[in-house]
Design a protein around this motif. Structure first.
Motif, PDB file in Angstrom:
ATOM      1  N   UNK A 131       0.828  -1.362   0.037  1.00 20.12           N
ATOM      2  CA  UNK A 131      -0.124   0.027  -0.213  1.00 20.12           C
ATOM      3  C   UNK A 131       0.997   1.117   0.077  1.00 20.12           C
ATOM      4  N   UNK A 132       0.100   2.401  -0.813  1.00 22.66           N
ATOM      5  CA  UNK A 132       1.038   3.469  -0.802  1.00 22.66           C
ATOM      6  C   UNK A 132      -0.043   4.649   0.140  1.00 22.66           C
ATOM      7  N   UNK A 133       0.427   5.907   0.651  1.00 24.49           N
ATOM      8  CA  UNK A 133      -0.321   6.906   1.087  1.00 24.49           C
ATOM      9  C   UNK A 133       0.081   8.176   0.121  1.00 24.49           C
ATOM     10  N   UNK A 134      -0.837   8.864  -0.219  1.00 30.55           N
ATOM     11  CA  UNK A 134      -0.515  10.020  -1.072  1.00 30.55           C
ATOM     12  C   UNK A 134      -1.390  11.197  -0.352  1.00 30.55           C
ATOM     13  N   UNK A 135      -1.320  12.505  -0.873  1.00 30.64           N
ATOM     14  CA  UNK A 135      -2.072  13.579  -0.505  1.00 30.64           C
ATOM     15  C   UNK A 135      -3.003  14.081  -1.359  1.00 30.64           C
ATOM     16  N   UNK A 136      -4.030  14.764  -1.280  1.00 27.81           N
ATOM     17  CA  UNK A 136      -5.103  15.466  -1.848  1.00 27.81           C
ATOM     18  C   UNK A 136      -4.354  16.404  -2.366  1.00 27.81           C
ATOM     19  N   UNK A 137      -4.663  16.674  -3.888  1.00 30.79           N
ATOM     20  CA  UNK A 137      -3.995  17.668  -4.764  1.00 30.79           C
ATOM     21  C   UNK A 137      -2.641  17.150  -5.334  1.00 30.79           C
ATOM     22  N   UNK A 138      -2.220  15.968  -4.996  1.00 28.12           N
ATOM     23  CA  UNK A 138      -0.901  15.433  -5.426  1.00 28.12           C
ATOM     24  C   UNK A 138      -1.067  15.267  -7.034  1.00 28.12           C
ATOM     25  N   UNK A 139       0.060  15.412  -7.728  1.00 27.93           N
ATOM     26  CA  UNK A 139       0.101  15.052  -9.099  1.00 27.93           C
ATOM     27  C   UNK A 139       1.394  14.104  -9.073  1.00 27.93           C
ATOM     28  N   UNK A 140       1.589  12.849  -9.377  1.00 30.26           N
ATOM     29  CA  UNK A 140       2.593  12.217  -9.695  1.00 30.26           C
ATOM     30  C   UNK A 140       2.594  11.452 -11.039  1.00 30.26           C
ATOM     31  N   UNK A 141       1.741  11.540 -11.995  1.00 29.25           N
ATOM     32  CA  UNK A 141       1.932  11.165 -13.312  1.00 29.25           C
ATOM     33  C   UNK A 141       0.500  10.617 -13.800  1.00 29.25           C
ATOM     34  N   UNK A 142       0.600  10.031 -14.937  1.00 25.73           N
ATOM     35  CA  UNK A 142      -0.783   9.560 -15.555  1.00 25.73           C
ATOM     36  C   UNK A 142      -0.710   8.471 -16.222  1.00 25.73           C
ATOM     37  N   UNK A 143       0.441   7.586 -15.753  1.00 25.70           N
ATOM     38  CA  UNK A 143       0.395   6.206 -16.029  1.00 25.70           C
ATOM     39  C   UNK A 143      -0.384   5.226 -15.083  1.00 25.70           C
ATOM     40  N   UNK A 144      -0.490   4.065 -15.339  1.00 24.51           N
ATOM     41  CA  UNK A 144      -1.375   3.198 -14.328  1.00 24.51           C
ATOM     42  C   UNK A 144      -1.040   3.316 -13.095  1.00 24.51           C
ATOM     43  N   UNK A 145       0.311   3.407 -12.719  1.00 24.48           N
ATOM     44  CA  UNK A 145       0.693   3.022 -11.359  1.00 24.48           C
ATOM     45  C   UNK A 145       0.860   4.788 -10.803  1.00 24.48           C
TER      46      UNK A 145
END
Length: 504
Positions: free
Chosen positions: A184-198
């Motif tokens: 599992x991963x935790x991210x934050x609202x508003x985050x942009x890390x890319x647009x591939x499937x992962x």
């Protein structure tokens, strides 16, 4: 002579797209003027007839692009760009544009920086490609050698290069899972890390990037970023309170939704990009480090957009929390000033848990891109870029804060924020009551302020971008921007804001 402003580029080819080689066919753009058409015709007749490429007007090429370029790719304008130099872009029909987008934070040293371009050209004549699983090549190792002393923490001493920011995030996901044995991963609202499937599964800035493509990678949990919009409070809320609220939300995630022992990594941008150019408060980053240390979770710092002096230092976390130790650092964009290369850096203990052969890629760590990256580091490490960012950032913020406080325009602006030359203005919005703080009760503001301001700027040949789900314009010029260029851009932007204020 200062490296950051020199240029050895030739005069703009107003009617010709440069040929692929001297022996193959040339591509031409014609003009409606008889002079330019005659020039194009003369040069076309002089070329080899082996592979003729038709002469087209700029409008015809733009129509060709609309017809044959993927419909899912958006554009500010349908210009056909034929040359870039510094902060200037030139179109096929002779228009000169002032670029305050830098390819979305990529050409940090300006378009076609001569030192970087020269290094890439020399490498092309030496070695273009060697797949990274075959052997070492010199530029790959030289780039690591240049990056090692620039790392924000000395523990970051092993590298893997890929091509884009999204791919680097994919690499970080893979490393985190394999190193921890967790999913599992935790991210934050508003985050942009890319647009591939992962990487797209980690992105939380706008649904457009992944809508209609699910199911995405499972096991991703989103917590609130310490930003007033994400927490539903007023812009005047203290940083201390924002941090407290965001910490509480993260604590609830770890108590109610996922056990910490099942979390591989927490991903965070020190300055959110597509989230609105929002710097993370130092206390929140320190809290994340404590949470990760307590539960054996890896802390992944995404500096894809904020790295390479975009915020005034090599990496943004150096200013926010100088002592912070990322477990994985993700970088891209400015590393090679436009040549496609990205990477992750971690420590030997984490990287040592990877199976040999589990990492790789056909073009990862391409020799030409690495050579360009080495040259770019030489310019960054001269010290001139950091100095220029500091001065130009003050110039930029002075204008933006002046608009936010000015009698004619303050009713339009909700927030001015950012770091260095990663700066944004958020406008008020009637449908977003938080942004109306400070206005008299019952006040109404014009609609679509940001889009209208952007449209005015574009019509005045100033390229600027919006960002986030909120009404925000960002400023991300090349870090070589000079006083006159900044002044010219700010005059256009000021005119645009004042015009919207006048029109209502």
């Amino acid at each position: 002579m200062s490296r950051i402003f020199t240029s050895s580029l030739s005069t703009l080819p107003r009617v010709i797209i440069k040929p692929i080689s001297t022996t193959s066919a040339k591509a031409f753009i014609s003009s409606s003027s008889s002079t330019n058409s005659a020039l194009a015709q003369e040069q076309q007749q002089s070329q080899s007839d082996d592979m003729p490429i038709a002469v087209k007007t700029a409008a015809q090429w733009a129509e060709f692009g609309r017809d044959h370029v993927c419909h899912g790719l958006g554009r500010l304008r349908d210009h056909v760009i034929v040359k870039g130099e510094g902060l200037d872009l030139y179109t096929a029909d002779g228009k000169k544009l002032l670029d305050f987008t830098a390819g979305i934070g990529v050409t940090n040293l300006g378009h076609c920086h001569p030192h970087v371009s020269r290094a890439a050209a020399e490498q092309v004549n030496s070695l273009v490609h060697l797949q990274c699983s075959i052997s070492f090549h010199a530029p790959y190792l030289q780039l690591i050698d240049r990056l090692l002393p620039a790392m924000p923490h000395p523990s970051l001493d092993q590298f893997f290069f890929w091509n884009s920011g999204s791919e680097a995030i994919e690499a970080a996901i893979k490393v985190a899972r394999q190193a921890t044995g967790r999913q599992n991963m935790i991210v934050f609202s508003g985050a942009y890390h890319g647009r591939t499937m992962g990487s797209g599964a980690l992105t939380r800035s706008k649904p457009i990037y992944t809508q209609g493509t699910g199911p995405l990678m499972p096991g991703v949990f989103s917590s609130a970023f310490p930003y007033w919009h994400q927490l539903g409070v007023n812009p005047s809320t203290s940083e201390e309170e924002l941090v407290r609220l965001a910490q509480h939300q993260l604590d609830l995630i770890l108590r109610q939704q996922v056990n910490p022992k099942d979390v591989a990594a927490i991903f965070i941008e020190p300055v959110q990009g597509e989230g609105g150019y929002v710097p993370v408060p130092p206390a929140f980053l320190r809290h994340l480090r404590e949470v990760c240390d307590k539960h054996g979770i890896l802390l992944v710092i995404d500096e894809v957009q904020s790295g390479f002096f975009r915020t005034g230092s090599y990496f943004a976390i150096e200013q926010i929390v100088p002592e912070l130790r990322p477990d994985i650092l993700v970088f891209a964009k400015g590393v090679a000033n436009g040549f496609p290369i990205s990477g992750i850096a971690s420590n030997k203990e984490i990287m040592g848990k990877l199976d040999v052969g589990s990492m790789g890629g056909t073009y990862s760590g391409n020799a030409v891109a690495c050579a360009a990256g080495v040259a770019a580091q030489e310019v960054y490490q001269s010290g001139e870029i950091a100095q220029n960012v500091e001065v130009r950032s003050k110039q930029l913020f002075n204008v933006l804060n002046g608009l936010a406080q000015g009698e004619k325009t303050k009713h339009l602006i909700s927030d001015v924020r950012g770091m260095g030359l990663m700066t944004a203005v958020e406008f008020r919005n009637n449908s977003d009551k938080c942004t109306l703080e400070g206005l008299p009760e019952g006040s109404s503001v014009p609609k679509n302020i940001g889009k209208r301001v952007q449209e005015y700027c574009l019509n005045k040949d100033l390229l600027v971008l919006t960002t986030s789900a909120f009404d925000t314009i960002r400023f991300i010029p090349a870090l070589t921007v000079n006083e006159e260029e900044m002044d010219r851009a700010m005059k256009i932007f000021t005119e645009a804001v004042e015009l919207v204020a006048k029109e209502g």
